[in-house]
Scaffold this motif. Sequence first.
Motif, PDB file in Angstrom:
ATOM      1  N   ARG A 111       9.901  -9.238   6.254  1.00 11.49           N
ATOM      2  CA  ARG A 111      10.462  -9.031   4.921  1.00 11.49           C
ATOM      3  C   ARG A 111       9.331  -8.656   3.981  1.00 11.49           C
ATOM      4  N   LEU A 112       9.452  -7.497   3.326  1.00 14.26           N
ATOM      5  CA  LEU A 112       8.379  -6.977   2.489  1.00 14.26           C
ATOM      6  C   LEU A 112       8.858  -6.744   1.065  1.00 14.26           C
ATOM      7  N   ARG A 113       7.906  -6.861   0.135  1.00 16.20           N
ATOM      8  CA  ARG A 113       8.146  -6.490  -1.256  1.00 16.20           C
ATOM      9  C   ARG A 113       7.213  -5.344  -1.595  1.00 16.20           C
ATOM     10  N   LEU A 114       7.767  -4.210  -2.037  1.00 19.30           N
ATOM     11  CA  LEU A 114       6.991  -3.028  -2.367  1.00 19.30           C
ATOM     12  C   LEU A 114       6.990  -2.840  -3.881  1.00 19.30           C
ATOM     13  N   ALA A 115       5.783  -2.936  -4.487  1.00 13.57           N
ATOM     14  CA  ALA A 115       5.633  -2.714  -5.923  1.00 13.57           C
ATOM     15  C   ALA A 115       5.061  -1.320  -6.127  1.00 13.57           C
ATOM     16  N   HIS A 116       5.843  -0.443  -6.770  1.00 13.74           N
ATOM     17  CA  HIS A 116       5.464   0.961  -6.936  1.00 13.74           C
ATOM     18  C   HIS A 116       4.832   1.192  -8.305  1.00 13.74           C
ATOM     19  N   SER A 117       3.841   2.093  -8.340  1.00 10.14           N
ATOM     20  CA  SER A 117       3.245   2.564  -9.589  1.00 10.14           C
ATOM     21  C   SER A 117       3.001   4.057  -9.418  1.00 10.14           C
ATOM     22  N   ALA A 118       3.915   4.874  -9.974  1.00 11.80           N
ATOM     23  CA  ALA A 118       3.925   6.312  -9.683  1.00 11.80           C
ATOM     24  C   ALA A 118       3.459   7.124 -10.881  1.00 11.80           C
ATOM     25  N   VAL A 119       2.972   8.336 -10.589  1.00 11.03           N
ATOM     26  CA  VAL A 119       2.581   9.312 -11.601  1.00 11.03           C
ATOM     27  C   VAL A 119       3.381  10.578 -11.336  1.00 11.03           C
ATOM     28  N   PHE A 120       4.025  11.107 -12.393  1.00  8.63           N
ATOM     29  CA  PHE A 120       4.853  12.303 -12.263  1.00  8.63           C
ATOM     30  C   PHE A 120       4.285  13.426 -13.107  1.00  8.63           C
ATOM     31  N   ASN A 121       4.486  14.631 -12.652  1.00  8.04           N
ATOM     32  CA  ASN A 121       4.228  15.847 -13.424  1.00  8.04           C
ATOM     33  C   ASN A 121       5.570  16.508 -13.656  1.00  8.04           C
ATOM     34  N   GLY A 122       6.157  16.203 -14.795  1.00 14.85           N
ATOM     35  CA  GLY A 122       7.544  16.620 -14.999  1.00 14.85           C
ATOM     36  C   GLY A 122       8.450  15.802 -14.104  1.00 14.85           C
ATOM     37  N   ASP A 123       9.202  16.499 -13.261  1.00 14.40           N
ATOM     38  CA  ASP A 123      10.070  15.812 -12.304  1.00 14.40           C
ATOM     39  C   ASP A 123       9.426  15.690 -10.934  1.00 14.40           C
ATOM     40  N   ARG A 124       8.209  16.211 -10.775  1.00 15.20           N
ATOM     41  CA  ARG A 124       7.558  16.204  -9.462  1.00 15.20           C
ATOM     42  C   ARG A 124       6.668  14.974  -9.318  1.00 15.20           C
ATOM     43  N   LEU A 125       6.840  14.264  -8.190  1.00 13.86           N
ATOM     44  CA  LEU A 125       6.009  13.106  -7.906  1.00 13.86           C
ATOM     45  C   LEU A 125       4.612  13.570  -7.505  1.00 13.86           C
ATOM     46  N   VAL A 126       3.622  13.137  -8.285  1.00 13.40           N
ATOM     47  CA  VAL A 126       2.236  13.484  -7.977  1.00 13.40           C
ATOM     48  C   VAL A 126       1.629  12.446  -7.041  1.00 13.40           C
ATOM     49  N   ARG A 127       1.821  11.173  -7.400  1.00 10.05           N
ATOM     50  CA  ARG A 127       1.176  10.111  -6.632  1.00 10.05           C
ATOM     51  C   ARG A 127       1.937   8.813  -6.855  1.00 10.05           C
ATOM     52  N   ASP A 128       2.052   8.039  -5.807  1.00  4.79           N
ATOM     53  CA  ASP A 128       2.684   6.727  -5.912  1.00  4.79           C
ATOM     54  C   ASP A 128       1.828   5.736  -5.137  1.00  4.79           C
ATOM     55  N   VAL A 129       1.257   4.765  -5.854  1.00  2.84           N
ATOM     56  CA  VAL A 129       0.464   3.713  -5.224  1.00  2.84           C
ATOM     57  C   VAL A 129       1.377   2.504  -5.037  1.00  2.84           C
ATOM     58  N   ILE A 130       1.495   2.059  -3.799  1.00  2.00           N
ATOM     59  CA  ILE A 130       2.429   0.989  -3.456  1.00  2.00           C
ATOM     60  C   ILE A 130       1.632  -0.212  -2.957  1.00  2.00           C
ATOM     61  N   VAL A 131       1.863  -1.365  -3.587  1.00  4.10           N
ATOM     62  CA  VAL A 131       1.247  -2.622  -3.155  1.00  4.10           C
ATOM     63  C   VAL A 131       2.321  -3.429  -2.438  1.00  4.10           C
ATOM     64  N   ILE A 132       2.036  -3.787  -1.176  1.00  3.92           N
ATOM     65  CA  ILE A 132       3.031  -4.438  -0.326  1.00  3.92           C
ATOM     66  C   ILE A 132       2.661  -5.899  -0.132  1.00  3.92           C
ATOM     67  N   THR A 133       3.625  -6.768  -0.391  1.00  3.78           N
ATOM     68  CA  THR A 133       3.445  -8.201  -0.181  1.00  3.78           C
ATOM     69  C   THR A 133       4.361  -8.641   0.943  1.00  3.78           C
ATOM     70  N   ASP A 134       3.803  -9.397   1.884  1.00  2.00           N
ATOM     71  CA  ASP A 134       4.590  -9.903   3.010  1.00  2.00           C
ATOM     72  C   ASP A 134       5.311 -11.183   2.579  1.00  2.00           C
ATOM     73  N   LEU A 135       6.642 -11.112   2.513  1.00  5.46           N
ATOM     74  CA  LEU A 135       7.456 -12.258   2.106  1.00  5.46           C
ATOM     75  C   LEU A 135       8.062 -12.975   3.300  1.00  5.46           C
ATOM     76  N   THR A 136       7.625 -12.612   4.499  1.00  2.00           N
ATOM     77  CA  THR A 136       8.248 -13.169   5.703  1.00  2.00           C
ATOM     78  C   THR A 136       8.133 -14.687   5.732  1.00  2.00           C
ATOM     79  N   ARG A 137       6.956 -15.215   5.433  1.00  2.00           N
ATOM     80  CA  ARG A 137       6.778 -16.673   5.474  1.00  2.00           C
ATOM     81  C   ARG A 137       7.647 -17.364   4.434  1.00  2.00           C
ATOM     82  N   GLU A 138       7.710 -16.781   3.224  1.00  2.00           N
ATOM     83  CA  GLU A 138       8.546 -17.383   2.193  1.00  2.00           C
ATOM     84  C   GLU A 138      10.013 -17.400   2.605  1.00  2.00           C
TER      85      GLU A 138
END
Length: 721
Positions: free
Chosen positions: A458-485
């Motif tokens: 079970r994962l939690r994905l926190a997204h932080s994206a940068v767009f140029n207009g409607d085009r996705l330039v970059r998305d940095v995703i930090v993933i936390t493992d929620l399996t134990r919880e």
Amino acid sequence: MSLLGVVLVTVVLWQTADRVSVVDGVGLPDGWLMLGLTVLTCASELTVVRLRHGDAVEELNLYEAALVVVVLLLPPGQALLAALLALVVASAAQRRPLVKAVFNLGTYAAAVSGLILVVYTVGGTPGHMTAGVLFGVLLGTLLFTVINLCCLAQILGVIGGVSPWRIIRDEAPLSAYMAVGTVATGLTTVEIARHSPMLLPFMAMPALALTFAYRAAAQEADERARSARLLELSQVLAEREDLIRRFLLLLREAFGADVAVADLTDAGEAVSVDVNAPAEIATGPVPPYLTRLRDVDRPEHLSTGLPADLRHLLVVPIEASGRRFGTVALGSRSRRGRQLSMRDMTLLAPLGDALAVALRGAEHLDRLVEESSKLHAVVEQSSAGIVMVEGAGIVRMWNEAFADLTGVSAAEADGRRLADLLDVPDADDRARLLPVTPQSPKTAAEFTIRRADGELRRLRLAHSAVFNGDRLVRDVIVITDLTREYRAERLKSDFIATVSHELRTPLTPILGYLDLLRTRGAKMTPEKRAQALDLVADRARHMSRLVEDLLLTSRIDDGQDDPALRVDLDAHDLVALVRQVADDMGGADGRIVTHLPGEPVQVRCDAGRTIQVVGNLVSNALKYSPSAERVEVRLCVRDERALVEVVDRGRGIPADQLTKVFEKFHRVEDPMTMSTGGTGLGLFIARRLASAMGGDISLISALGTGSTFTLALPLARPHVS
């Protein structure tokens, strides 16, 4: 080359010993004529135009033109002597190094001998100018030029590190033009000397014109070389690798200087490149003559106040954007070397500024690399998974933590779509892999993935994206493992359900019989009342054991020094303890079968805790075995340890549950649908108690065939069979 010169000189003297001059009629005694021509040849050698080839210098002069006059007007022996004597005197006047002087003497001896042999062989000695003489002089001069060019190319090739054939190919056209020019000048001089001596002073004009032509050619060659070096300089400034050393090397070559020095203020030292060691770089204290020029705010051209070995010095500051890095200087040593001029200053000043810009850029690049390295280290050492995607979810960065979570390496992930790398069982979750939009560039989502080994995470994905207009330039995703919880939450729910079930099971008959005794106890027979009270007491003891297990588990987990955790170790007969467990259980109506040795087996243990552990193992075996199946209890000695094996013929335990059954609250069955009782604490407590007594509990099981739990305890003394 000197040996070749000696051989050819010997041949000339031997073959032309009785020959007279090719042409005659000058009207001067032979002695005065030889002296005059020797002086003329020496003066022609001293009229030098220097042509630079990288770190080497070729000297062009009118020696060949004078040599044509000498060969035509003097007998062979005298001509050879006059030519070589003039060369020796000129070398001494110019203070040439001995090695260079000897090399030049050998080269010219060979070339002059070749010229004389060709002229006398082809033209003969007719006494006047003929077509044969003209052809012989032209052919001999070309041979002279070829010999000189080949020898020079060999030396320049060694010094400059280039192919001699390349030098010959590049210099051949100019050398051929010069040969024709020297022939024309020499022949014209001879004819005027024979027929109109009064016009000889005017022959200086063609000689001067030829000298200026040489200088123009040399200047053109210098400009070509400088342009090439300046182009290389621009590339060096752009690349910034080994910047200072390469810059100084090319700067010295481009300007024909003897030494190039950079005084780096921040470093507190000077870096220099010297013409005497072109491939080496020297680093050391700043020379005194540069120290006093550290604060110059404009280019300086100095010819006074310099060290004895320097005659000229150009100094320019190295500045960019208000930042001063130091100074750079070019120096020349010899009077005969290239003189640095104000024109050089106008070129050097912007190069100093360009060097400052490059140094500033190198500093920024170093800081950027350092910060990037820190960021890379943070990303790679982070315990959270970090992924960067571009465009349509294409992975560009995939750190080690996420590789461990998914089982997919960074090399496998790079360049692939995130959706193709993660196995998301739920279709709705797959649609939420990239939930970012220009309106919501920062968002988070949770979902379950399946690893390649089948494990669910079970994962939690926190997204932080940068767009140029409607085009996705970059998305940095930090993933936390929620399996134990999630597992802990499930374990908590299972525990509540299990404990509720276990408490309700004894509590129901207790409440029922208490109500029965309260309402009808007076009417019940003594036997019925005693049975009811015994049942209530038995259920109450069951609840007491349950509460005791819960308290013991809590104390074990918290590490408290509670008396309940202590064991009193002593020597006890394990055979008697196992037999007592079987007797206390009443043989479970004949289902417990024991295989015990006929003699005592002394072990070091706590008797009460050992009975508790063995009883727990036997109770579990009875609980999870069909009612018609027997439970075997075996005792044997192996490797100085006593082993109690409890074997059942139950349903068995899945392979992925073999280690988990010893965890607290773990149940192989789902608590909501379980068919057997228990809190999932018995095996947890049993293994901890066994460990406290210096032993252990192991398990072997397979689905459909049953399980074998083995309690191992250390012997109190070596066992004798």
